[in-house]
Design an enzyme around this catalytic site. Structure first.
Site, PDB file in Angstrom:
ATOM      1  N   ASP A 338       0.834  -1.194   0.000  1.00 44.16           N
ATOM      2  CA  ASP A 338       0.000   0.000   0.000  1.00 44.16           C
ATOM      3  C   ASP A 338       0.875   1.252   0.000  1.00 44.16           C
ATOM      4  O   ASP A 338       1.886   1.307   0.699  1.00 44.16           O
ATOM      5  CB  ASP A 338      -0.898  -0.033   1.241  1.00 44.16           C
ATOM      6  N   GLU A 373       1.638  -0.277  -5.037  1.00 46.50           N
ATOM      7  CA  GLU A 373       0.769   0.842  -5.376  1.00 46.50           C
ATOM      8  C   GLU A 373       1.719   2.029  -5.544  1.00 46.50           C
ATOM      9  O   GLU A 373       2.249   2.541  -4.553  1.00 46.50           O
ATOM     10  CB  GLU A 373      -0.238   1.100  -4.256  1.00 46.50           C
TER      11      GLU A 373
END
Length: 662
Positions: A338, A373
């Site tokens: 993330d 990401e």
């Protein structure tokens, strides 16, 4: 009376060796570290750590056993301008604990201490770390080792995927055990999913703001203890720990040939900003664990209040050890990071950052599937295409181009083709493979596929932020009617685009990622930021699933696996046999034709045999096919008899695949 001997600075964390427990804690700036042991009644015994080797404080508890509850108190300077926020009144969680007992509530004893130490003791309110030592019989489990070229990712939430599944026993729904249930595995196998990517299963907590509103952090990105399995998704069956239940799920999925990737959070911690709770790193060594400004404030490049300083040597090793723990202890096959730009911050983004170098040097981790990401909200935070070899990346440019092409009529076919070809301009020139592009139309963060076709505006009022949260840049199209209630003509166009987008995703070069529920027609009622909705808004409604769409999706994935141009994970080159780009007349597209405004029709011949016909206009069209005998292929129909097709008549917003007869 418990007494600590010096013990050893390794292994890191709290480890039972059969005779006792060795405790270690990193703190470069502490003046004293106190181990706090708790009995079953919550009574606390404080013992100063007797030894320090470098920046590792350590001690050994003879006779200590698994199940021991513990925490730490750390003393040192309280000098916020220099980044130090030590406060022995606050019990602290071991950043390496592998289990926790209890929950973190909205308790005022965790906060305070912005400009001076808060003297309220937090021990009674803080979950206690648990020493665990669990053996497990993997019964010869081996990783499925799916080649990247064959990988089809399915992004799912443990609870959202299974909570309403009618064929899973009620007591198992919403849990790790549900992932191992034959009904769920059958669904994944029928679809053709090779890789299940789970939203965070690390121990997370709910932000105080959400608790005040009666909401929770459903997605789980507010991680407190990254080594610990989150017990919220455990069934609670007697004798079965959360760790064992997750292991059982991974083993069952592996037995079915399905990989497991974990979404992990190392960009920020659950301590939030300076007004947030002091639970762990802030009190252990704030200046080492976090990115700080010159005046000691948190550099909030994540938007979550703080950012972990992953370039610090110890913090780098903490992440590497954590990933190896999940790999070795739970046999997971990979990780999705993330806000992955934080991994490479030094503080500017650097492909050679310490954590990237450590991952590349680790033979076990470098063999895993690693997905980033590729952004954060800091300066220079958008880094799509810039991660080092070994990483694949979530491709938001692919997402926006495909939405814009099919739903807005604003993307030229040259841009469409470039992203259909694994966004080659982003990845090929940097020595990456097509699989580096994680293609997606939707993900957990944003509209579902159905909502993308039903809502032009977000509808996030249930989140309690007056609809301010969530993106306003969705590239969606409701076809003239906001919401799920619309007339038959509008629904016909929506369903055509639904299938066109799924087909585009699953037949593009690169690695496709399907959001769980998109194959069923799942809606979140227009909420494009459902991070705090642990309810029927986010749980898949299996009873009302679109069965025809599920079959369509499964047929598409089977078709994908038959086409060498999509599975060999090699770049398409001009003039080779992998791809030919044709116009509506079946002729090769000229350089000039690529640049002709927003032309929305083309044909793509893959591996000299599969012809993808695309009509993204809002009207019917007729295309002339290349020379050869063509017939339909599932899920686009099958001819009952030999027929030489020379033209294809396509409705608005449609895509079709034909196969060339031998």
């Amino acid at each position: 009376m418990a007494v600590l001997t010096h013990g050893s600075p390794t292994p890191s964390g709290a480890h039972f060796d059969g005779k006792g427990i060795n405790f270690t804690l990193f703190s470069a700036h502490a003046e004293q570290v106190t181990l706090c042991l708790f009995d079953e009644q919550g009574q606390e015994r404080q013992i100063a750590m007797p030894a320090r080797t470098g920046d590792i404080w350590h001690g050994y508890l003879p006779g200590g056993k698994p199940g021991q509850r513990y925490g730490y108190r750390v003393s040192g300077p309280f000098e916020p301008s220099r980044g130090h926020r030590f406060n022995p009144h606050k019990l602290l969680i071991d950043p390496r604990t592998r289990a926790l007992e209890g929950k973190v509530g909205d308790d005022p004893r965790f906060t305070g201490g912005v400009s001076q130490p808060d003297v309220r003791d937090s021990a009674a309110a803080l979950p206690k770390c648990l020493v665990i030592h669990e053996e497990y019989d993997w019964q010869g489990d081996k990783p499925p080792a799916i080649p990247w070229g064959n990988t089809v990712i399915y992004e799912a939430h443990v609870r959202g995927l299974t909570q309403l599944h009618p064929d899973i026993p009620p007591e198992l729904r919403g849990t790790y055990a549900a992932l191992a249930h034959p009904a769920l595995i059958e669904h994944l196998k029928t679809l053709g999913i090779t890789t299940l990517e789970l939203l965070p299963v690390q121990f997370h907590i709910d932000e105080p703001r959400l608790q005040k509103m009666g909401l929770s952090n459903y997605w789980g990105y507010n991680v407190l203890a990254p080594f610990a399995v989150d017990p919220d998704y455990a069934s609670g069956r007697e004798g079965i720990s959360p760790l064992r239940e997750l292991r059982d799920a991974v083993k069952a999925l592996h037995n079915a040939g399905i990989e497991v990737i974990l979404d992990v959070v190392f960009n920020h911690s659950a301590e939030l900003d300076v007004f947030g709770p002091t639970l762990c790193q802030r009190g252990i060594d704030n200046a080492s664990y976090y990115w700080l400004t010159p005046d000691g404030e948190y550099d909030n490049i994540t938007g979550c209040g703080n950012a972990l300083r992953l370039s610090h040597p110890y913090v780098t090793q903490w992440v590497i050890d954590c990933l190896n723990y999940w790999r070795d202890s739970c046999h997971v096959d990979g990780f999705r990071f993330d806000l992955g730009t934080v991994l490479g911050r030094t503080p500017a983004f650097d492909q050679h950052a310490p954590l990237f170098a450590a991952l590349a040097a680790d033979e076990r981790l470098s063999a895993c599937k690693l997905i980033a990401e590729p952004w954060d909200i800091g300066l220079g935070g958008y880094q799509l295409g810039n991660f080092p070899t070994g990483f694949s990346e979530w491709n938001d440019q692919y997402r926006d181009a495909m939405r814009g092409f099919w739903l807005r009529g604003e993307v030229p076919r040259g841009t469409f083709a470039q992203h259909f070809a694994a966004s080659s301009r982003l990845f090929e020139q940097r020595g990456r493979l097509p699989s580096a592009s994680i293609n997606q139309i939707t993900a957990h963060d944003g509209f579902t596929l159905l909502d993308l076709l039903c809502f032009n505006q977000k509808h996030n009022q249930m989140n309690g932020e007056e609809n301010r949260d969530g993106s306003d840049n969705n590239h969606s199209n409701n076809f003239g009617c906001e919401g799920l209630v619309a007339d038959a003509a509008i629904w016909q166009r929506r369903k055509a685009c639904q299938r066109a987008l799924l087909t585009t995703l699953l037949l593009s070069q690169g690695t496709p990622m399907l959001l769980a529920g998109d194959e069923q027609g799942h809606s979140q009622q227009g909420n494009n930021n459902a991070y705090c909705q642990n309810n029927i808004l986010t749980w898949l409604d299996w009873g009302s699933a679109d069965r025809a769409l599920m079959t369509f999706t499964a047929d598409l994935i089977r078709l994908r696996q038959q086409i060498p141009a999509l599975t060999q994970d090699q770049w398409w080159q001009s003039g080779d046999s992998n791809v030919q780009w044709l116009d509506s007349q079946g002729q090769a597209l000229s350089d000039a034709a690529w640049e002709q405004g927003c032309q929305q029709q083309l044909q793509i011949l893959l591996s000299q045999r599969w012809l993808v016909l695309i009509n993204a206009t809002d009207h019917e069209c007729e295309m002339h096919l290349p020379e050869g005998e063509w017939e339909g292929i599932p899920p686009f129909g099958v001819s009952d008899h030999a027929e030489r097709l020379t033209t294809w008549r396509g409705s608005a917003h449609t895509i079709c695949v034909l196969i060339k007869r031998d």
